[in-house]
Design an enzyme around this catalytic site. Structure first.
Site, mmCIF file in Angstrom:
data_model
loop_
_atom_site.group_PDB
_atom_site.id
_atom_site.type_symbol
_atom_site.label_atom_id
_atom_site.label_comp_id
_atom_site.label_asym_id
_atom_site.label_seq_id
_atom_site.Cartn_x
_atom_site.Cartn_y
_atom_site.Cartn_z
ATOM 1 N N ARG A 46 -2.884 80.060 -66.407
ATOM 2 C CA ARG A 46 -3.118 80.873 -67.614
ATOM 3 C C ARG A 46 -4.417 80.502 -68.319
ATOM 4 O O ARG A 46 -4.997 81.305 -69.058
ATOM 5 C CB ARG A 46 -1.938 80.767 -68.597
ATOM 6 C CG ARG A 46 -2.143 81.725 -69.745
ATOM 7 C CD ARG A 46 -1.260 81.548 -70.957
ATOM 8 N NE ARG A 46 -0.628 80.299 -71.125
ATOM 9 C CZ ARG A 46 -1.120 79.297 -71.858
ATOM 10 N NH1 ARG A 46 -2.278 79.416 -72.485
ATOM 11 N NH2 ARG A 46 -0.439 78.179 -71.985
ATOM 12 N N TYR A 100 -13.296 105.342 -73.530
ATOM 13 C CA TYR A 100 -12.092 105.456 -72.720
ATOM 14 C C TYR A 100 -10.875 105.561 -73.670
ATOM 15 O O TYR A 100 -10.817 104.873 -74.693
ATOM 16 C CB TYR A 100 -11.977 104.227 -71.797
ATOM 17 C CG TYR A 100 -10.613 104.109 -71.181
ATOM 18 C CD1 TYR A 100 -10.156 105.065 -70.289
ATOM 19 C CD2 TYR A 100 -9.753 103.074 -71.519
ATOM 20 C CE1 TYR A 100 -8.887 104.988 -69.752
ATOM 21 C CE2 TYR A 100 -8.483 102.976 -70.979
ATOM 22 C CZ TYR A 100 -8.056 103.941 -70.098
ATOM 23 O OH TYR A 100 -6.804 103.877 -69.575
ATOM 24 N N ASP A 170 -19.054 98.808 -71.835
ATOM 25 C CA ASP A 170 -18.078 99.053 -70.765
ATOM 26 C C ASP A 170 -18.853 99.721 -69.631
ATOM 27 O O ASP A 170 -19.276 100.873 -69.739
ATOM 28 C CB ASP A 170 -16.979 99.982 -71.301
ATOM 29 C CG ASP A 170 -15.916 100.309 -70.253
ATOM 30 O OD1 ASP A 170 -16.206 100.167 -69.045
ATOM 31 O OD2 ASP A 170 -14.812 100.734 -70.644
ATOM 32 N N LYS A 195 -11.246 99.796 -61.078
ATOM 33 C CA LYS A 195 -11.968 100.959 -60.573
ATOM 34 C C LYS A 195 -12.944 100.532 -59.462
ATOM 35 O O LYS A 195 -12.504 100.093 -58.421
ATOM 36 C CB LYS A 195 -12.662 101.662 -61.749
ATOM 37 C CG LYS A 195 -11.732 101.883 -62.966
ATOM 38 C CD LYS A 195 -10.536 102.725 -62.608
ATOM 39 C CE LYS A 195 -9.684 103.211 -63.748
ATOM 40 N NZ LYS A 195 -8.904 102.292 -64.528
HETATM 41 N N1 PLP Z 1 -12.644 101.506 -69.360
HETATM 42 C C1 PLP Z 1 -12.741 102.651 -68.649
HETATM 43 C C2 PLP Z 1 -14.036 103.401 -68.668
HETATM 44 C C3 PLP Z 1 -11.655 103.123 -67.928
HETATM 45 O O1 PLP Z 1 -11.765 104.271 -67.227
HETATM 46 C C4 PLP Z 1 -10.426 102.391 -67.963
HETATM 47 C C5 PLP Z 1 -9.232 102.875 -67.244
HETATM 48 O O2 PLP Z 1 -9.177 104.002 -66.785
HETATM 49 C C6 PLP Z 1 -10.374 101.218 -68.723
HETATM 50 C C7 PLP Z 1 -11.503 100.800 -69.401
HETATM 51 C C8 PLP Z 1 -9.102 100.415 -68.805
HETATM 52 O O3 PLP Z 1 -8.919 99.756 -67.595
HETATM 53 P P1 PLP Z 1 -7.479 99.267 -67.028
HETATM 54 O O4 PLP Z 1 -6.709 100.496 -66.662
HETATM 55 O O5 PLP Z 1 -7.880 98.405 -65.864
HETATM 56 O O6 PLP Z 1 -6.840 98.492 -68.121
#
Ligand code: PLP
Length: 379
Positions: A46, A100, A170, A195
Site C-alpha cells: 500500500r 472527463y 490529464d 486507456k
Molecule cells: N481521464 C480521462 C480523460 C478519461 O477518459 C478517464 C476515463 O475514461 C479518466 C480520466 C478516469 O480514468 P479511470 O477510468 O482509469 O479511473
C-alpha cells in the site's frame, strides 16, 4: 534514448532478479525492514514501495521524461489524489470547462464539502484566466472528449509559472507518444493508464509523473488514501508500456485515414479530428503534438436515427465506451460517457444525440474503412 528505446529499456533492471530479463511480479506484501526507515519508505504494497512498484514507477518516469512517477489504482485515483495533495480547505483551483465526466463530477460535487473553491476557465482563451490570492493549481486536459479540442497548453504553462501555481494536465487522450507535458513545462501529468498506456482494455490503472518533490507528496497522500495498484495489474501495465509507441503510432495513422475517409463521404455531416486542416485547433495542435491521437468524433447527415442504424451495421468495432485499446470501439457519448449531464448542458457542449465517438484500434485500416463504407451504405 528515443521514445521506443525508453519504452523497452526504461526502468529495466540489468541484470534482473535471478537473471530474469522480464521483471517479475513481487506478489508478497511484506518485506524485511531496516531500523530508522521512514513510514513511507518501508517496503509494503500500500505504500507503493515494493520492487515491482518501484520498477513500474521508473518505467513510467522514463516515458514521461520525469524525475519521478507513481502508479495508482485508476485514473480517478490519480486525479483525486493529486487534488487532495495540492489543495487544502480555503484553496482555489482553476479547471478547464471540458473535463472527463468523473473529474468534472468530483470537482463540482465535492469541492464545497472539502472547503475548496474553483473557477471554470476556457482553455482557448488565456486572456480570460485570472488567479486569486488563494489559487494553488490549474487543471486542463490535452485533447478533450468528445469534440477533440486542444487548448492553449503553452499558455497554461506560462500562466502557471507567472502566477506561482501548479500546472496539472490529464494527458490520457494523447499519451506520452503524442505529447510529453513535463517536457513542455507542466508540473504534473496524469493518465488514466486504463486507456492508451495499458492499451488492451484489461486493466484499470493510473499514473502521475513530475518532479521528485511533487511526486513524493502525491505518493504520501496516496499511501494514506490507499489507491494502490495491484501487482498483477502493475505487471500487465509495465508489459504494455513496452509497445506503447508502436500501438499509438498505428492508432494515429488509422484515425487520420478514417477521418479523411469520413470527410469524403456525403453521408457524413461533420468530423472532429485535430489532424484535419479544418479543425479549429489544427494549427496550434500541429505545433504542440507529435501525433493527433486515435480518437475522433463525427455526425451523420441523417442525424441520430442514422447513427443508430450505422452503429448496428458495423461489424468490426465493438459498441462500447472507454478508449485507447487495440480494438476499435465506437459509442454515442450522449448515451454513455455524458449520459449523466442534463440534455441542456449536453446541447450547450455540442454533445447531441447524433454525435458518434470512435476510439481507433490497431486493425488494418483498409478493413476498418471497408466496414465503415458498408455500414454507411445502409444508412
Ligand atoms: N481521464 C480521462 C480523460 C478519461 O477518459 C478517464 C476515463 O475514461 C479518466 C480520466 C478516469 O480514468 P479511470 O477510468 O482509469 O479511473
Amino acid at each position: 534514448m528515443r521514445f521506443d528505446t525508453l519504452a523497452v529499456h526504461g526502468g529495466e533492471r540489468v541484470p534482473g532478479p535471478e537473471g530474469s530479463v522480464v521483471f517479475p511480479i513481487f506478489q508478497g506484501t511484506v518485506f524485511t525492514s531496516e531500523p530508522g526507515e521512514s513510514y513511507h519508505d518501508i517496503k509494503y504494497h500500500r505504500l507503493n514501495s515494493t520492487p515491482s512498484q518501484v520498477y513500474l514507477h521508473d518505467k513510467l518516469a522514463a516515458l514521461e521524461g520525469a524525475e519521478a512517477a507513481v502508479a495508482t489504482s485508476s485514473g480517478m485515483a490519480a486525479v483525486t489524489t493529486i487534488l487532495h495533495t495540492l489543495l487544502g480547505a480555503g484553496d482555489h483551483l482553476l479547471v478547464s470547462d471540458v473535463l472527463y465526466g468523473g473529474t468534472h463530477d468530483f470537482v463540482t460535487a465535492h469541492a464545497a464539502r472539502l472547503g475548496w473553491e474553483y473557477s471554470v476557465i476556457d482553455p482557448q482563451a488565456p486572456d480570460s484566466w485570472e488567479v486569486r490570492q488563494n489559487t494553488r493549481a490549474i487543471l486542463v486536459e490535452t485533447i478533450t472528449n468528445p469534440l477533440l479540442r486542444v487548448g492553449r497548453l503553452r499558455d497554461v504553462v506560462s500562466f502557471a509559472r507567472t502566477n506561482g501555481i501548479v500546472s496539472v494536465i490529464d494527458n490520457t487522450f494523447a499519451s506520452p507518444v503524442n505529447f510529453r507535458p513535463l517536457v513542455a513545462g507542466f508540473d504534473l501529468v496524469f493518465n488514466s493508464a486504463t486507456k492508451y498506456l495499458n492499451g488492451h482494455s484489461d486493466v484499470v490503472a493510473g499514473s502521475v509523473a513530475g518532479s521528485t518533490a511533487l511526486v513524493e507528496k502525491v505518493r504520501h497522500t496516496l499511501n494514506l488514501y490507499g489507491g494502490t495498484l495491484d501487482p498483477h495489474a502493475g505487471y500487465l501495465l509495465a508489459r504494455s508500456l513496452k509497445t506503447l509507441g508502436v500501438r499509438v503510432r498505428q492508432q494515429n495513422a488509422n484515425a487520420l485515414a478514417l477521418a479523411e475517409f469520413l470527410v469524403g463521404s456525403s453521408k457524413v455531416g461533420a468530423v472532429n479530428y485535430p489532424g484535419l486542416p479544418g479543425h479549429p485547433d489544427h494549427e496550434h495542435a500541429s505545433e504542440l503534438l507529435n501525433g493527433f491521437g486515435g480518437m475522433l468524433s463525427f455526425r451523420l447527415a441523417g442525424g441520430a436515427e442514422a447513427a443508430e442504424v450505422f452503429l448496428s451495421a458495423l461489424t468490426l468495432p465493438a459498441v462500447a465506451p472507454s478508449l485507447g485499446g487495440v480494438d476499435t470501439l465506437i459509442t454515442r457519448p450522449a448515451f454513455t460517457s455524458h449520459a449523466g449531464m442534463s440534455a441542456e448542458d449536453r446541447a450547450a457542449a455540442g454533445i447531441t444525440d447524433d454525435l458518434i465517438r470512435l476510439s481507433v484500434g490497431i486493425e488494418d485500416v483498409e478493413d476498418l474503412i471497408a466496414d465503415f463504407a458498408t455500414a454507411l451504405d445502409k444508412v
